[in-house]
Design an enzyme around this catalytic site. Structure first.
Site, PDB file in Angstrom:
ATOM      1  CE  LYS A   1      10.064 -10.979  34.025  1.00 51.25           C
ATOM      2  NZ  LYS A   1      10.986  -9.988  33.812  1.00 51.25           N
TER       3      LYS A   1
ATOM      4  NE  ARG B   1      14.383 -14.760  31.443  1.00 52.74           N
ATOM      5  CZ  ARG B   1      13.944 -14.535  33.194  1.00 52.74           C
ATOM      6  NH1 ARG B   1      12.978 -15.238  33.623  1.00 52.74           N
ATOM      7  NH2 ARG B   1      14.438 -13.616  33.144  1.00 52.74           N
TER       8      ARG B   1
ATOM      9  NE  ARG C   1      15.569  -5.198  40.370  1.00 49.17           N
ATOM     10  CZ  ARG C   1      15.429  -6.505  39.424  1.00 49.17           C
ATOM     11  NH1 ARG C   1      13.760  -6.249  39.706  1.00 49.17           N
ATOM     12  NH2 ARG C   1      16.164  -7.460  39.093  1.00 49.17           N
TER      13      ARG C   1
ATOM     14  NE  ARG D   1      18.494 -10.393  40.250  1.00 48.77           N
ATOM     15  CZ  ARG D   1      17.270 -10.271  39.380  1.00 48.77           C
ATOM     16  NH1 ARG D   1      16.108 -10.717  39.871  1.00 48.77           N
ATOM     17  NH2 ARG D   1      17.161 -11.121  37.826  1.00 48.77           N
TER      18      ARG D   1
ATOM     19  NE  ARG E   1      18.332 -10.201  33.763  1.00 48.79           N
ATOM     20  CZ  ARG E   1      18.136  -9.044  35.228  1.00 48.79           C
ATOM     21  NH1 ARG E   1      18.838  -8.329  35.883  1.00 48.79           N
ATOM     22  NH2 ARG E   1      17.075  -9.739  35.867  1.00 48.79           N
TER      23      ARG E   1
HETATM   24  P1  AMP Z   1      14.749 -13.202  36.448  1.00 47.49           P
HETATM   25  O1  AMP Z   1      14.773 -13.627  38.087  1.00 47.49           O
HETATM   26  O2  AMP Z   1      13.578 -14.323  35.967  1.00 47.49           O
HETATM   27  O3  AMP Z   1      15.321 -12.341  35.764  1.00 47.49           O
HETATM   28  O4  AMP Z   1      15.795 -14.364  36.340  1.00 47.49           O
HETATM   29  C1  AMP Z   1      16.983 -14.701  36.595  1.00 47.49           C
HETATM   30  C2  AMP Z   1      17.986 -15.735  35.873  1.00 47.49           C
HETATM   31  O5  AMP Z   1      17.473 -17.087  36.166  1.00 47.49           O
HETATM   32  C3  AMP Z   1      18.048 -15.418  34.146  1.00 47.49           C
HETATM   33  O6  AMP Z   1      18.890 -14.286  33.748  1.00 47.49           O
HETATM   34  C4  AMP Z   1      18.269 -16.128  33.640  1.00 47.49           C
HETATM   35  O7  AMP Z   1      19.850 -16.953  33.306  1.00 47.49           O
HETATM   36  C5  AMP Z   1      17.818 -17.744  34.973  1.00 47.49           C
HETATM   37  N1  AMP Z   1      16.007 -17.973  34.424  1.00 47.49           N
HETATM   38  C6  AMP Z   1      15.220 -17.535  34.786  1.00 47.49           C
HETATM   39  N2  AMP Z   1      14.298 -18.378  34.735  1.00 47.49           N
HETATM   40  C7  AMP Z   1      15.069 -18.622  33.256  1.00 47.49           C
HETATM   41  C8  AMP Z   1      13.845 -19.789  31.848  1.00 47.49           C
HETATM   42  N3  AMP Z   1      12.838 -19.609  32.015  1.00 47.49           N
HETATM   43  N4  AMP Z   1      14.840 -20.156  31.106  1.00 47.49           N
HETATM   44  C9  AMP Z   1      16.236 -19.416  31.373  1.00 47.49           C
HETATM   45  N5  AMP Z   1      16.858 -19.516  32.685  1.00 47.49           N
HETATM   46  C10 AMP Z   1      15.532 -18.588  33.463  1.00 47.49           C
END
Ligand code: AMP
Length: 226
Positions: A17, A92, A131, A167, A178
């Protein structure tokens, strides 16, 4: 008439993404909004919010809906979003999708397309454990399929050999968690957009980033907006 300009990209962690949103934002001049990047920024800056959400992020769980919605609403109110935007990592949950719909109604906007990037779980675990990310330019490497020239360091000249990061939430146990969260809580958002007749899906387990980009650009361009 022009291409879609308010776009959501949905997919499991590691589906690409972020990579695609970054590329599309360059191609079309739209803003790339990653709620994950915003939250990680707060953690790195050790803001009050960052301290509150750090454990949640480390565990690979979702931050509460009201907080995610507030952060998104604030970001969308910034001037650069007027040209178009690509939401990466939001919504999400179905509650977030509904909140976004209400917010956009108030702005006299609608989403043009929701693009699903689908990838098999085992492929994702392999991708995410390998990654590595440059903290300076955001470039994403894969130790197997796209390694840096000098191990552990970014290739880009302006980054001056920045040390690549893994990360904390890209470790296998957290990734499996996740993925569970994604299947249980985020997948219902796909049905939400299917109901609104704006969902377009791509199976990309066996596609490279360039192939995915070509397909996604075609999806965006086939949506005609006023
Ligand atoms: P990502 O980089 O999109 O994988 O997001 C990393 C982390 O940020 C996720 O595992 C959540 O803990 C938090 N996060 C990001 N976007 C959201 C969202 N829309 N709703 C809730 N938690 C989020």
């Amino acid at each position: 008439m022009c291409c879609a300009k308010r776009i959501v990209i949905i997919g499991p962690p590691g589906a690409g993404k972020g990579t695609q949103a970054r590329r599309l934002s360059k191609e079309f001049g739209y803003s790339h909004i990653s709620t994950g990047d915003i939250f990680r920024g707060h953690v790195e800056q050790k803001t009050e919010l960052g301290r509150r959400i750090q454990d949640t992020l480390d565990r690979g769980e979702l931050v509460p809906d009201p907080l995610a919605c507030e952060i998104l609403a604030h970001r969308l109110s910034e001037a650069d979003c007027a040209n178009g935007y690509i939401l990466d990592g939001f919504p999400r949950t179905t509650a977030q999708a509904l909140a976004l719909e209400t917010l956009l109604e108030k702005r006299n906007e609608t989403l043009d397309v929701a693009i699903q990037l689908d990838v098999a779980d085992d492929v994702l675990v392999e991708r995410l454990t390998n990654r590595r990310i440059c903290p300076s330019c955001g470039k994403i490497y894969n130790l197997e399929s796209n390694p840096p020239v000098k191990p552990g360091h970014c290739d880009k000249v302006p980054c001056n050999g920045a040390v690549l990061e893994h990360r904390d939430d890209d470790k296998e146990l957290t990734i499996r968690g996740r993925l569970r969260v994604y299947h249980k809580t985020t997948e219902p958002v796909l049905a939400f957009y299917e109901d609104r007749a704006i969902l377009d899906s791509l199976e990309c387990s066996n596609l490279g980033p360039d192939e995915v980009q070509a397909e996604v650009m075609a999806m965006i361009c086939k949506v005609q907006t006023a």
